[in-house]
Scaffold this active site. Structure first.
Site, PDB file in Angstrom:
ATOM      1  N   PRO A   9       0.786  -1.066  -0.419  1.00  0.00           N
ATOM      2  CA  PRO A   9       0.023   0.036   0.171  1.00  0.00           C
ATOM      3  C   PRO A   9       0.286   1.300  -0.096  1.00  0.00           C
ATOM      4  O   PRO A   9       1.368   1.195   0.701  1.00  0.00           O
ATOM      5  CB  PRO A   9      -0.631  -0.187   1.400  1.00  0.00           C
ATOM      6  CG  PRO A   9       0.392  -1.524   2.313  1.00  0.00           C
ATOM      7  CD  PRO A   9       0.435  -2.232   1.180  1.00  0.00           C
ATOM      8  N   ASN A  10       0.845   2.206  -0.760  1.00  0.00           N
ATOM      9  CA  ASN A  10       1.263   3.195  -0.780  1.00  0.00           C
ATOM     10  C   ASN A  10       2.698   3.482  -1.746  1.00  0.00           C
ATOM     11  O   ASN A  10       2.901   4.700  -1.679  1.00  0.00           O
ATOM     12  CB  ASN A  10       0.912   4.419   0.201  1.00  0.00           C
ATOM     13  CG  ASN A  10      -0.341   4.156   1.146  1.00  0.00           C
ATOM     14  OD1 ASN A  10      -0.903   4.976   0.608  1.00  0.00           O
ATOM     15  ND2 ASN A  10      -0.505   4.263   2.254  1.00  0.00           N
ATOM     16  N   ARG A  17       4.897  10.691  -2.637  1.00  0.00           N
ATOM     17  CA  ARG A  17       4.537  10.808  -1.001  1.00  0.00           C
ATOM     18  C   ARG A  17       5.930  10.642  -0.767  1.00  0.00           C
ATOM     19  O   ARG A  17       6.660  10.094  -0.486  1.00  0.00           O
ATOM     20  CB  ARG A  17       4.359   9.286  -0.956  1.00  0.00           C
ATOM     21  CG  ARG A  17       4.037   8.834   0.444  1.00  0.00           C
ATOM     22  CD  ARG A  17       4.369   7.140  -0.548  1.00  0.00           C
ATOM     23  NE  ARG A  17       3.714   6.250   1.283  1.00  0.00           N
ATOM     24  CZ  ARG A  17       3.613   5.228   2.305  1.00  0.00           C
ATOM     25  NH1 ARG A  17       4.808   4.476   0.977  1.00  0.00           N
ATOM     26  NH2 ARG A  17       4.074   5.154   2.967  1.00  0.00           N
ATOM     27  N   TYR A  22      10.793   8.672   1.786  1.00  0.00           N
ATOM     28  CA  TYR A  22      11.190   7.854   0.270  1.00  0.00           C
ATOM     29  C   TYR A  22      11.023   8.287  -0.959  1.00  0.00           C
ATOM     30  O   TYR A  22      11.816   7.613  -2.469  1.00  0.00           O
ATOM     31  CB  TYR A  22       9.292   7.940   0.242  1.00  0.00           C
ATOM     32  CG  TYR A  22       8.952   6.933   1.263  1.00  0.00           C
ATOM     33  CD1 TYR A  22       9.301   5.654   1.616  1.00  0.00           C
ATOM     34  CD2 TYR A  22       7.672   7.663   1.221  1.00  0.00           C
ATOM     35  CE1 TYR A  22       8.426   5.430   2.923  1.00  0.00           C
ATOM     36  CE2 TYR A  22       6.696   7.122   3.018  1.00  0.00           C
ATOM     37  CZ  TYR A  22       7.796   5.591   3.986  1.00  0.00           C
ATOM     38  OH  TYR A  22       7.128   5.059   4.785  1.00  0.00           O
ATOM     39  N   ASN A  71       8.089  -5.336  -0.501  1.00  0.00           N
ATOM     40  CA  ASN A  71       7.755  -4.076   0.084  1.00  0.00           C
ATOM     41  C   ASN A  71       6.711  -4.551   0.429  1.00  0.00           C
ATOM     42  O   ASN A  71       5.102  -4.183   0.026  1.00  0.00           O
ATOM     43  CB  ASN A  71       7.850  -3.276   0.106  1.00  0.00           C
ATOM     44  CG  ASN A  71       8.230  -2.267   0.604  1.00  0.00           C
ATOM     45  OD1 ASN A  71       7.752  -1.998   1.756  1.00  0.00           O
ATOM     46  ND2 ASN A  71       9.028  -0.763   0.430  1.00  0.00           N
ATOM     47  N   ALA A  74       2.774  -0.766   4.781  1.00  0.00           N
ATOM     48  CA  ALA A  74       2.199  -0.394   6.596  1.00  0.00           C
ATOM     49  C   ALA A  74       1.521  -2.102   6.623  1.00  0.00           C
ATOM     50  O   ALA A  74       1.524  -2.120   7.676  1.00  0.00           O
ATOM     51  CB  ALA A  74       0.764   0.425   6.502  1.00  0.00           C
ATOM     52  N   GLU A  95      12.505  -9.361   2.725  1.00  0.00           N
ATOM     53  CA  GLU A  95      11.680  -8.437   2.791  1.00  0.00           C
ATOM     54  C   GLU A  95      12.369  -7.140   2.216  1.00  0.00           C
ATOM     55  O   GLU A  95      13.200  -7.000   2.670  1.00  0.00           O
ATOM     56  CB  GLU A  95      11.406  -8.364   4.907  1.00  0.00           C
ATOM     57  CG  GLU A  95      10.554  -7.212   5.284  1.00  0.00           C
ATOM     58  CD  GLU A  95      10.520  -6.796   6.681  1.00  0.00           C
ATOM     59  OE1 GLU A  95      10.361  -8.147   6.978  1.00  0.00           O
ATOM     60  OE2 GLU A  95       9.939  -6.043   7.063  1.00  0.00           O
ATOM     61  N   HIS A  97      12.543  -2.287   2.506  1.00  0.00           N
ATOM     62  CA  HIS A  97      11.740  -1.091   3.026  1.00  0.00           C
ATOM     63  C   HIS A  97      12.568  -0.338   2.212  1.00  0.00           C
ATOM     64  O   HIS A  97      14.042  -0.311   3.066  1.00  0.00           O
ATOM     65  CB  HIS A  97      12.122  -1.055   4.068  1.00  0.00           C
ATOM     66  CG  HIS A  97      11.316  -2.115   4.868  1.00  0.00           C
ATOM     67  ND1 HIS A  97       9.700  -1.681   4.753  1.00  0.00           N
ATOM     68  CD2 HIS A  97      11.784  -2.935   5.251  1.00  0.00           C
ATOM     69  CE1 HIS A  97       8.963  -3.110   5.504  1.00  0.00           C
ATOM     70  NE2 HIS A  97      10.019  -3.690   5.995  1.00  0.00           N
ATOM     71  N   ARG A 104      12.473   4.633  12.672  1.00  0.00           N
ATOM     72  CA  ARG A 104      11.374   5.634  13.089  1.00  0.00           C
ATOM     73  C   ARG A 104      10.388   5.311  13.578  1.00  0.00           C
ATOM     74  O   ARG A 104      11.007   5.089  15.222  1.00  0.00           O
ATOM     75  CB  ARG A 104      10.815   5.162  11.589  1.00  0.00           C
ATOM     76  CG  ARG A 104      11.749   5.380  10.166  1.00  0.00           C
ATOM     77  CD  ARG A 104      11.250   5.512   8.720  1.00  0.00           C
ATOM     78  NE  ARG A 104       9.383   6.381   9.008  1.00  0.00           N
ATOM     79  CZ  ARG A 104       9.163   6.020   7.838  1.00  0.00           C
ATOM     80  NH1 ARG A 104       8.823   5.112   6.927  1.00  0.00           N
ATOM     81  NH2 ARG A 104       7.637   6.656   7.806  1.00  0.00           N
TER      82      ARG A 104
HETATM   83  C1  DQA Z   1       8.334   1.268   4.821  1.00  0.00           C
HETATM   84  C2  DQA Z   1       8.277   1.588   5.756  1.00  0.00           C
HETATM   85  C3  DQA Z   1       6.727   1.560   5.668  1.00  0.00           C
HETATM   86  O1  DQA Z   1       7.005   1.293   7.444  1.00  0.00           O
HETATM   87  C4  DQA Z   1       5.932   2.512   5.772  1.00  0.00           C
HETATM   88  O2  DQA Z   1       4.567   1.712   6.203  1.00  0.00           O
HETATM   89  C5  DQA Z   1       5.759   2.069   4.125  1.00  0.00           C
HETATM   90  C6  DQA Z   1       6.731   2.267   3.361  1.00  0.00           C
HETATM   91  C7  DQA Z   1       8.988   1.536   2.794  1.00  0.00           C
HETATM   92  O3  DQA Z   1       9.702   1.340   2.515  1.00  0.00           O
HETATM   93  O4  DQA Z   1      10.356   1.874   4.131  1.00  0.00           O
HETATM   94  O5  DQA Z   1       4.973   2.186   3.739  1.00  0.00           O
HETATM   95  O6  DQA Z   1       7.787  -0.584   3.777  1.00  0.00           O
END
Ligand code: DQA
Length: 141
Positions: A9-10, A17, A22, A71, A74, A95, A97, A104
């Site tokens: 998501p996102n 964003r 990011y 990735n 959240a 995994e 990020h 964070r």
């Molecule tokens: C994320 C870190 C997550 O905490 C966050 O909710 C994201 C992006 C990252 O790539 O740093 O959406 O996965």
């Protein structure tokens, strides 16, 4: 090697964003360069904002001869269902990020999925995806 990148998501909004965290590069621009850097690999991409769709994609790809870069956004911090899906499939999952989640908010320090994955790469910006591909290539030998 076949690599499937799954973004949660996102992450469709990368480039727009929270650019201070990011970055300002849209994922499709980055992906084109990534594919060009690995011309002998088949890199496929899937993004969804929906937990069930991510699980369906893991099921679909997880029995192919492929490595998965995930990735989960959240959902990383909440989704036992995604962790179970990773455990249910054969493909190795790394995994990823973009940000250093350990540096964070406290709620980002917990990952429901890490223990189901081969390993975790975080904090290197979009380069985290490339590092995950390198890790998968090494696992596959
Ligand atoms: C994320 C870190 C997550 O905490 C966050 O909710 C994201 C992006 C990252 O790539 O740093 O959406 O996965």
């Amino acid at each position: 090697m076949k690599i499937v990148i799954i973004n949660g998501p996102n992450l469709n909004l990368l480039g727009k964003r929270e650019t201070g965290i990011y970055g300002n590069v849209p994922f499709d621009v980055f992906l084109e360069k990534l594919c060009a850097a690995y011309p002998d690999d088949d890199i496929e991409y899937f993004q969804s904002n929906h937990e069930g769709d991510i699980i369906d994609e893991l099921h679909r790809r997880g029995f192919e001869d492929a490595g998965i870069v995930l990735n989960a956004g959240a959902y990383t911090h909440t989704s036992i269902a995604i962790a179970d899906a990773i455990r249910a499939i054969n493909a190795p999952v790394v995994e990823v990020h973009i940000s250093n989640v350990a540096a964070r908010e406290d709620y980002r320090h917990v990952s429901m999925i890490s223990s189901a994955c081969k390993g975790v790469i975080a904090g290197f910006g979009l380069d985290s995806y490339r590092l995950a591909i390198e890790a998968l290539r090494n696992i596959e030998g």
